[in-house]
Structures are given as C-alpha cells and as structure tokens.
Design an enzyme around this catalytic site. Structure first.
Site: not given
Length: 172
Positions: A53, A55, A83, A86
C-alpha cells in the site's frame, strides 16, 4: 497555496504513477521539517502482496531517512483514507498528523468505518485533517475505475467474440 495543498499535489503525483502500472491510484508522501522524506504509491498487483500500500511504502522510506521507526514529527499526506492495516501502521509509527484527500466509506479506518487514528485506548493518537483537494483526489479514483470498467467490458466482448469464432470453426 497552503502547505496541505502543496503536499497533497505531491501525493497525487504518486497516485498517477500507480495508474501507469494499472494499479488503483493511491498516493502518499511523508513530510518532516517541510521536506518530503517518504513517497509511495499503490503497488499491490505489481508486487503481488497485500503489504504494498502507498502508506506502508512511504513509511518504510521515511523510516530509512530518519533512521528510526518513530516518525513522531512527521505529517502524512494521502489521497485516500487509509485502511485498517495502514491506519494501524500509522499509529505504530507514531506519525503526528495525517492529511487525507478523500474518504473511503467502504474500507476507511480514519473516520469512515472506524477511526483507528484517534482511539483513546491506544498509546498514540494522530491529528487528522480531511477533505484536502477532495475533488481532485476523488476524480482520479473515479476516472480510474470508469476506465477499468470500460477495459473489462471490451476484454469480455473480445473474449466472447473469439470464443464464438472458435466454436464456429469447430462446427465447420
């Protein structure tokens, strides 16, 4: 232009890199003392891992620059609400502030479904700013998914057409 917009534009540049890979366009930058020290964009399909991801990639890069896992005086700018994974990493990294472009009502854990960033039960809470360049961040995502639906429809039609041609040849 204020600093939130300045750095959100940088996060949007990262999101556009994801588009070039066919990835969902989510971008992130981490800022320390008015300098970008971590950049990331979604690479889940490219790297074939849930962990890729935007992040998490940016956190890893920022931690290397700082030389510590604690990012206490940093601000994260991310185009889409983080999410649960993260958000947990943001709390664990002790990031001071998160600036979000657009919220994610289906999977967001910075206020949409849950707010893991500001739970009093955790040993760290994150300052939260939402809606920075919301229209631009939303549009990038909407355009991507609209284009994806069109591509998927064309591929399905091509596949069906080839299948019908193959059956026709087999019958003759």
């Amino acid at each position: 232009m204020d600093s939130n917009e300045k750095y959100m534009k940088e996060a949007l540049k990262q999101a556009k890199k994801a588009i070039a890979l066919g990835e969902v366009p989510i971008g992130c930058v981490i800022v320390y003392k008015d300098k970008i020290i971590g950049r990331g964009y979604n690479k889940r399909n490219t790297k074939k891992t849930t962990l890729a991801h935007a992040e998490l990639i940016a956190i890893e890069k920022a931690s290397k620059v700082i030389g510590d896992w604690r990012l206490e005086d940093c601000t994260m700018y991310v185009t889409l609400e983080p999410c649960q994974m993260c958000s947990g990493a943001i709390v664990q990294a002790r990031i001071k502030r998160v600036v979000i472009g657009t919220m994610n009502p289906k999977a967001g854990c910075a206020g949409s479904i849950l707010n893991l960033l500001q739970m009093e039960e955790f040993n760290h809470q994150v300052e939260l700013i939402t809606g920075v360049m919301q229209e631009e961040c939303t549009k990038v995502l909407q355009d991507f998914f609209k284009d994806l639906r069109v591509r998927n429809k064309i591929e399905k039609q091509l596949k069906n057409g080839l299948t019908e041609q193959g059956q026709s040849l087999m019958e003759n």
